[in-house]
Design a protein around this motif. Structure first.
Motif, PDB file in Angstrom:
ATOM      1  N   GLN A  70      -2.862  -3.869  -7.892  1.00  0.00           N
ATOM      2  CA  GLN A  70      -4.318  -3.926  -7.991  1.00  0.00           C
ATOM      3  C   GLN A  70      -4.845  -2.634  -8.610  1.00  0.00           C
ATOM      4  O   GLN A  70      -4.218  -1.584  -8.557  1.00  0.00           O
ATOM      5  CB  GLN A  70      -4.937  -4.120  -6.610  1.00  0.00           C
ATOM      6  CG  GLN A  70      -4.634  -5.466  -6.006  1.00  0.00           C
ATOM      7  CD  GLN A  70      -5.257  -5.596  -4.617  1.00  0.00           C
ATOM      8  OE1 GLN A  70      -5.534  -4.617  -3.955  1.00  0.00           O
ATOM      9  NE2 GLN A  70      -5.455  -6.829  -4.194  1.00  0.00           N
ATOM     10  N   VAL A  71      -6.031  -2.726  -9.154  1.00  0.00           N
ATOM     11  CA  VAL A  71      -6.682  -1.592  -9.802  1.00  0.00           C
ATOM     12  C   VAL A  71      -7.102  -0.574  -8.737  1.00  0.00           C
ATOM     13  O   VAL A  71      -7.533  -0.940  -7.648  1.00  0.00           O
ATOM     14  CB  VAL A  71      -7.922  -2.074 -10.594  1.00  0.00           C
ATOM     15  CG1 VAL A  71      -8.666  -0.913 -11.198  1.00  0.00           C
ATOM     16  CG2 VAL A  71      -7.513  -3.075 -11.646  1.00  0.00           C
ATOM     17  N   ALA A  72      -7.003   0.691  -9.079  1.00  0.00           N
ATOM     18  CA  ALA A  72      -7.395   1.756  -8.160  1.00  0.00           C
ATOM     19  C   ALA A  72      -8.913   1.793  -8.014  1.00  0.00           C
ATOM     20  O   ALA A  72      -9.654   1.634  -8.985  1.00  0.00           O
ATOM     21  CB  ALA A  72      -6.892   3.104  -8.660  1.00  0.00           C
ATOM     22  N   ILE A  73      -9.370   1.997  -6.780  1.00  0.00           N
ATOM     23  CA  ILE A  73     -10.784   2.103  -6.465  1.00  0.00           C
ATOM     24  C   ILE A  73     -10.989   3.487  -5.862  1.00  0.00           C
ATOM     25  O   ILE A  73     -10.248   3.900  -4.965  1.00  0.00           O
ATOM     26  CB  ILE A  73     -11.205   1.018  -5.456  1.00  0.00           C
ATOM     27  CG1 ILE A  73     -10.904  -0.364  -6.027  1.00  0.00           C
ATOM     28  CG2 ILE A  73     -12.660   1.162  -5.080  1.00  0.00           C
ATOM     29  CD1 ILE A  73     -10.906  -1.457  -5.000  1.00  0.00           C
ATOM     30  N   TYR A  74     -12.009   4.193  -6.340  1.00  0.00           N
ATOM     31  CA  TYR A  74     -12.256   5.560  -5.880  1.00  0.00           C
ATOM     32  C   TYR A  74     -13.570   5.626  -5.111  1.00  0.00           C
ATOM     33  O   TYR A  74     -14.590   5.103  -5.559  1.00  0.00           O
ATOM     34  CB  TYR A  74     -12.300   6.534  -7.064  1.00  0.00           C
ATOM     35  CG  TYR A  74     -10.997   6.579  -7.807  1.00  0.00           C
ATOM     36  CD1 TYR A  74      -9.950   7.368  -7.360  1.00  0.00           C
ATOM     37  CD2 TYR A  74     -10.797   5.812  -8.945  1.00  0.00           C
ATOM     38  CE1 TYR A  74      -8.741   7.396  -8.026  1.00  0.00           C
ATOM     39  CE2 TYR A  74      -9.590   5.829  -9.620  1.00  0.00           C
ATOM     40  CZ  TYR A  74      -8.575   6.626  -9.158  1.00  0.00           C
ATOM     41  OH  TYR A  74      -7.380   6.650  -9.808  1.00  0.00           O
ATOM     42  N   GLN A  75     -13.527   6.281  -3.961  1.00  0.00           N
ATOM     43  CA  GLN A  75     -14.716   6.513  -3.149  1.00  0.00           C
ATOM     44  C   GLN A  75     -14.901   8.025  -3.069  1.00  0.00           C
ATOM     45  O   GLN A  75     -14.102   8.719  -2.454  1.00  0.00           O
ATOM     46  CB  GLN A  75     -14.516   5.924  -1.744  1.00  0.00           C
ATOM     47  CG  GLN A  75     -15.604   6.254  -0.760  1.00  0.00           C
ATOM     48  CD  GLN A  75     -16.914   5.576  -1.120  1.00  0.00           C
ATOM     49  OE1 GLN A  75     -16.918   4.429  -1.526  1.00  0.00           O
ATOM     50  NE2 GLN A  75     -18.002   6.289  -0.994  1.00  0.00           N
ATOM     51  N   VAL A  76     -15.959   8.536  -3.712  1.00  0.00           N
ATOM     52  CA  VAL A  76     -16.224   9.976  -3.722  1.00  0.00           C
ATOM     53  C   VAL A  76     -17.006  10.327  -2.468  1.00  0.00           C
ATOM     54  O   VAL A  76     -17.998   9.677  -2.140  1.00  0.00           O
ATOM     55  CB  VAL A  76     -17.008  10.375  -4.989  1.00  0.00           C
ATOM     56  CG1 VAL A  76     -17.334  11.856  -4.969  1.00  0.00           C
ATOM     57  CG2 VAL A  76     -16.224  10.014  -6.230  1.00  0.00           C
ATOM     58  N   GLY A 102      -8.057   3.949  -3.085  1.00  0.00           N
ATOM     59  CA  GLY A 102      -7.489   2.781  -2.435  1.00  0.00           C
ATOM     60  C   GLY A 102      -7.375   1.663  -3.448  1.00  0.00           C
ATOM     61  O   GLY A 102      -7.757   1.811  -4.611  1.00  0.00           O
ATOM     62  N   ARG A 103      -6.883   0.508  -3.010  1.00  0.00           N
ATOM     63  CA  ARG A 103      -6.718  -0.609  -3.940  1.00  0.00           C
ATOM     64  C   ARG A 103      -7.366  -1.895  -3.432  1.00  0.00           C
ATOM     65  O   ARG A 103      -7.348  -2.892  -4.114  1.00  0.00           O
ATOM     66  CB  ARG A 103      -5.235  -0.846  -4.205  1.00  0.00           C
ATOM     67  CG  ARG A 103      -4.593   0.379  -4.847  1.00  0.00           C
ATOM     68  CD  ARG A 103      -3.342   0.055  -5.580  1.00  0.00           C
ATOM     69  NE  ARG A 103      -2.732   1.268  -6.105  1.00  0.00           N
ATOM     70  CZ  ARG A 103      -2.940   1.731  -7.329  1.00  0.00           C
ATOM     71  NH1 ARG A 103      -3.740   1.106  -8.151  1.00  0.00           N
ATOM     72  NH2 ARG A 103      -2.347   2.832  -7.741  1.00  0.00           N
ATOM     73  N   ASP A 104      -7.948  -1.881  -2.233  1.00  0.00           N
ATOM     74  CA  ASP A 104      -8.562  -3.066  -1.655  1.00  0.00           C
ATOM     75  C   ASP A 104     -10.060  -2.805  -1.494  1.00  0.00           C
ATOM     76  O   ASP A 104     -10.469  -2.013  -0.644  1.00  0.00           O
ATOM     77  CB  ASP A 104      -7.905  -3.369  -0.308  1.00  0.00           C
ATOM     78  CG  ASP A 104      -8.437  -4.621   0.350  1.00  0.00           C
ATOM     79  OD1 ASP A 104      -9.247  -5.338  -0.272  1.00  0.00           O
ATOM     80  OD2 ASP A 104      -8.030  -4.886   1.503  1.00  0.00           O
ATOM     81  N   GLN A 105     -10.887  -3.481  -2.299  1.00  0.00           N
ATOM     82  CA  GLN A 105     -12.330  -3.238  -2.294  1.00  0.00           C
ATOM     83  C   GLN A 105     -12.953  -3.563  -0.939  1.00  0.00           C
ATOM     84  O   GLN A 105     -13.788  -2.819  -0.445  1.00  0.00           O
ATOM     85  CB  GLN A 105     -13.020  -4.063  -3.397  1.00  0.00           C
ATOM     86  CG  GLN A 105     -14.506  -3.801  -3.516  1.00  0.00           C
ATOM     87  CD  GLN A 105     -14.829  -2.382  -3.944  1.00  0.00           C
ATOM     88  OE1 GLN A 105     -14.294  -1.897  -4.924  1.00  0.00           O
ATOM     89  NE2 GLN A 105     -15.680  -1.696  -3.200  1.00  0.00           N
ATOM     90  N   ALA A 158      -9.118   2.750  12.915  1.00  0.00           N
ATOM     91  CA  ALA A 158     -10.395   2.054  12.789  1.00  0.00           C
ATOM     92  C   ALA A 158     -10.258   0.639  12.235  1.00  0.00           C
ATOM     93  O   ALA A 158     -10.953  -0.272  12.692  1.00  0.00           O
ATOM     94  CB  ALA A 158     -11.340   2.862  11.900  1.00  0.00           C
ATOM     95  N   LEU A 159      -9.389   0.446  11.236  1.00  0.00           N
ATOM     96  CA  LEU A 159      -9.321  -0.841  10.534  1.00  0.00           C
ATOM     97  C   LEU A 159      -7.996  -1.576  10.694  1.00  0.00           C
ATOM     98  O   LEU A 159      -7.868  -2.716  10.245  1.00  0.00           O
ATOM     99  CB  LEU A 159      -9.596  -0.630   9.040  1.00  0.00           C
ATOM    100  CG  LEU A 159     -10.933   0.030   8.695  1.00  0.00           C
ATOM    101  CD1 LEU A 159     -11.014   0.325   7.224  1.00  0.00           C
ATOM    102  CD2 LEU A 159     -12.089  -0.845   9.140  1.00  0.00           C
ATOM    103  N   GLY A 160      -7.002  -0.924  11.262  1.00  0.00           N
ATOM    104  CA  GLY A 160      -5.720  -1.576  11.441  1.00  0.00           C
ATOM    105  C   GLY A 160      -4.788  -1.471  10.248  1.00  0.00           C
ATOM    106  O   GLY A 160      -3.694  -2.028  10.259  1.00  0.00           O
ATOM    107  N   LYS A 161      -5.199  -0.798   9.208  1.00  0.00           N
ATOM    108  CA  LYS A 161      -4.330  -0.548   8.048  1.00  0.00           C
ATOM    109  C   LYS A 161      -4.746   0.764   7.390  1.00  0.00           C
ATOM    110  O   LYS A 161      -5.896   1.183   7.508  1.00  0.00           O
ATOM    111  CB  LYS A 161      -4.359  -1.701   7.056  1.00  0.00           C
ATOM    112  CG  LYS A 161      -5.703  -2.061   6.507  1.00  0.00           C
ATOM    113  CD  LYS A 161      -5.568  -3.279   5.588  1.00  0.00           C
ATOM    114  CE  LYS A 161      -6.920  -3.713   5.085  1.00  0.00           C
ATOM    115  NZ  LYS A 161      -6.809  -4.854   4.183  1.00  0.00           N
ATOM    116  N   PRO A 162      -3.814   1.417   6.659  1.00  0.00           N
ATOM    117  CA  PRO A 162      -4.104   2.754   6.131  1.00  0.00           C
ATOM    118  C   PRO A 162      -5.086   2.801   4.964  1.00  0.00           C
ATOM    119  O   PRO A 162      -5.485   3.876   4.563  1.00  0.00           O
ATOM    120  CB  PRO A 162      -2.738   3.298   5.712  1.00  0.00           C
ATOM    121  CG  PRO A 162      -1.864   2.126   5.594  1.00  0.00           C
ATOM    122  CD  PRO A 162      -2.420   1.056   6.468  1.00  0.00           C
TER     123      PRO A 162
END
Length: 175
Positions: A70-76, A102-105, A158-162
């Motif tokens: 999947q495409v990389a997603i960036y959160q600044v 991350g890769r999961d929106q 918090a979410l159950g996955k990294p």
């Protein structure tokens, strides 16, 4: 007076030196030819593989193809982090701009609810560092890896996955 003769050192004559240089040049050219041949062969086989997959049809090509990443997603994370240190009786500062990759929106959007917790974790991590260590590239990379592990741990709770694959420093200023 007689001339003083200087003993010859083996291999110091100019003819032997020239032949040694010729041998080195020939070896370098041969090495470059081998590298070029391997690159050409790799390109040839990869190009033939692509043509063969296209000729086999789309159904067969999708079965053989590996899963696409999947495409990389960036959160600044804004604003930038600023922490202070006491070093040799002087006040020192660190300013770090951080981006989460991350890769999961959907998961990245869910992580936004926990940003205050993540920011707190990063502030505590940044302020607990040794200023002299942070001045080295190894120290900066170690800090980045610690930040990644810390954020992944919080996301797991918090979410159950990294969710976050990497923490990236987009700006790093020590003063």
């Amino acid at each position: 007076m007689a001339k003083r003769q200087v003993p010859k050192v083996p291999g110091s004559d100019s003819a032997g030196s020239k032949s040694r240089w010729k041998l080195i040049i020939v070896m370098v050219i041969a090495l470059l030819a081998v590298i070029a041949a391997s690159v050409a062969a790799t390109w040839f086989f990869l190009a033939n593989k692509t043509v063969a997959e296209q000729a086999a049809g789309s159904e067969h090509a999708t079965e053989v193809a590996a899963p696409v990443r999947q495409v990389a997603i960036y959160q600044v994370l804004t604003p930038a982090f600023v922490v202070n240190f006491k070093q040799d009786g002087r006040q020192r500062y660190l300013q770090v701009s951080v981006a989460l990759m991350g890769r999961d929106q959907v998961a990245m959007d869910a992580l936004k609810e926990h940003l205050p917790l993540l920011r707190n974790r990063l502030v505590m991590l940044f302020s607990s560092q040794d200023f002299a260590t942070l001045m080295t590239p190894v120290g900066k990379e170690m800090l980045r890896q610690q930040a990644t592990a810390g954020i992944q741990e919080q996301a797991q709770k918090a979410l159950g996955k990294p969710v976050v694959e990497q923490v990236l420093f987009t700006n790093f200023v020590l003063q």
